[in-house]
Design a protein around this motif. Structure first.
Motif, mmCIF file in Angstrom:
data_model
loop_
_atom_site.group_PDB
_atom_site.id
_atom_site.type_symbol
_atom_site.label_atom_id
_atom_site.label_comp_id
_atom_site.label_asym_id
_atom_site.label_seq_id
_atom_site.Cartn_x
_atom_site.Cartn_y
_atom_site.Cartn_z
ATOM 1 N N GLY A 120 4.127 2.808 9.475
ATOM 2 C CA GLY A 120 3.562 4.148 9.554
ATOM 3 C C GLY A 120 2.848 4.543 8.277
ATOM 4 N N GLY A 121 1.986 3.643 7.788
ATOM 5 C CA GLY A 121 1.430 3.818 6.454
ATOM 6 C C GLY A 121 0.062 4.450 6.370
ATOM 7 N N SER A 122 -0.524 4.877 7.469
ATOM 8 C CA SER A 122 -1.933 5.281 7.418
ATOM 9 C C SER A 122 -2.152 6.713 6.973
ATOM 10 N N ARG A 123 -1.123 7.555 7.045
ATOM 11 C CA ARG A 123 -1.322 8.953 6.673
ATOM 12 C C ARG A 123 -0.012 9.577 6.224
ATOM 13 N N ASN A 150 10.719 1.514 5.695
ATOM 14 C CA ASN A 150 10.705 1.954 7.094
ATOM 15 C C ASN A 150 10.377 3.441 7.136
ATOM 16 N N ASN A 151 9.095 3.729 7.273
ATOM 17 C CA ASN A 151 8.627 5.115 7.238
ATOM 18 C C ASN A 151 8.230 5.648 8.612
ATOM 19 N N ALA A 152 7.839 4.795 9.529
ATOM 20 C CA ALA A 152 7.332 5.257 10.831
ATOM 21 C C ALA A 152 8.381 6.079 11.567
ATOM 22 N N ILE A 156 3.009 6.458 -0.005
ATOM 23 C CA ILE A 156 3.839 5.314 -0.408
ATOM 24 C C ILE A 156 2.976 4.079 -0.622
ATOM 25 N N VAL A 157 2.050 3.823 0.292
ATOM 26 C CA VAL A 157 1.156 2.671 0.147
ATOM 27 C C VAL A 157 0.408 2.741 -1.183
#
Length: 245
Positions: free
Chosen positions: A10-13, A87-89, A19-20
């Motif tokens: 879940g790294g796109s926004r 694990n963010n998503a 975090i990315v």
């Protein structure tokens, strides 16, 4: 260690994007997943690559075991290792339990808890072979201090906290640390949609009278990954001193 590899789901926004960027700034090579927003994902990938960091942006639905398996196979094929998993998503489907559709219960637990567990399962064998690694699960203040209408979300995030502690015990002999970060209210699109008319009531419960920036959650993740080397099995609250009603 040079060429450390981090995976962020879940790294796109929102928090995931912060975090990315924080991990890329610390020198990690990055693989991150997104579900639908390909434009945002590709823009972030290009931004990270512009820093001279190898970055993969791959579609993955963490509510699907097959999608998770395919995602990690592609990550492993590209990087051959994972040193850090974040694990963010996650999703929310708030509502009163008495009238909550069954699908909202199942989808929230499937995505937030079972998806997190399955992502951990994908990286653990490699970390065991490496005899080292770090997992950071993004939990929520809702696991301990839920608001009305969060029974499904609080149950899922409470499970994430329990998973964090259990997996830390299981993996400690191989030098693998497992922790969680539990944000409070963060200035993201998801939070803005959920706050709605409750803003005044929520603000009254905060000791630090503002919402967190996504970058502040990212800094907590980076601390656990790179500096909190004596932490495992812990859930780190980053919630501005949020009080119970």
């Amino acid at each position: 260690m040079p060429n450390k590899v981090a995976v962020v789901t879940g790294g796109s926004r929102g928090i995931g994007r912060a975090i990315v960027l924080a991990l890329a700034g610390a020198g990690y090579q990055i693989a991150f997943s997104y579900v639908r927003d390909e434009v945002a994902a590709m823009a972030l990938r290009d931004e990270v690559q512009g820093l001279g960091i190898d970055c993969l942006a791959l579609q993955c639905d963490v509510s699907s075991s097959d999608s998770i398996k395919g995602f990690f196979e592609r990550v492993d094929g590209h990087f051959q290792r994972v040193d850090l998993l974040v694990n963010n998503a996650g999703i929310t489907r708030d509502g009163l339990l008495a009238t909550m559709p069954a699908r909202d219960i199942v989808e929230v637990i499937q995505t937030n808890l079972i998806g997190t567990l399955l992502c951990c399962q994908q990286v653990v064998p490699g970390m065991l072979r490496q005899r080292g690694g770090c997992i950071v699960n993004i939990s929520s203040v809702a696991a301990q201090k839920p608001s009305k209408g969060q029974s499904n979300y609080a149950a899922a995030k409470g499970g994430v906290d329990a998973l964090t502690r259990a997996l830390a015990v299981e993996l400690a002999p191989r030098n693998i640390r497992v922790n969680a970060v539990a944000p409070g209210i963060v200035k993201t699109e998801m939070s803005t949609a959920l706050i709605g008319s409750q803003e005044e009531e929520i603000q009254s419960r905060l000791l630090i009278k503002r919402y967190a920036e996504p970058e502040e959650i990212a800094e907590a993740v980076l601390y656990i990954a790179d500096r909190g080397l004596y932490l495992t099995g812990e859930v780190l609250p980053v919630n501005g001193g949020l009080k119970m009603p």
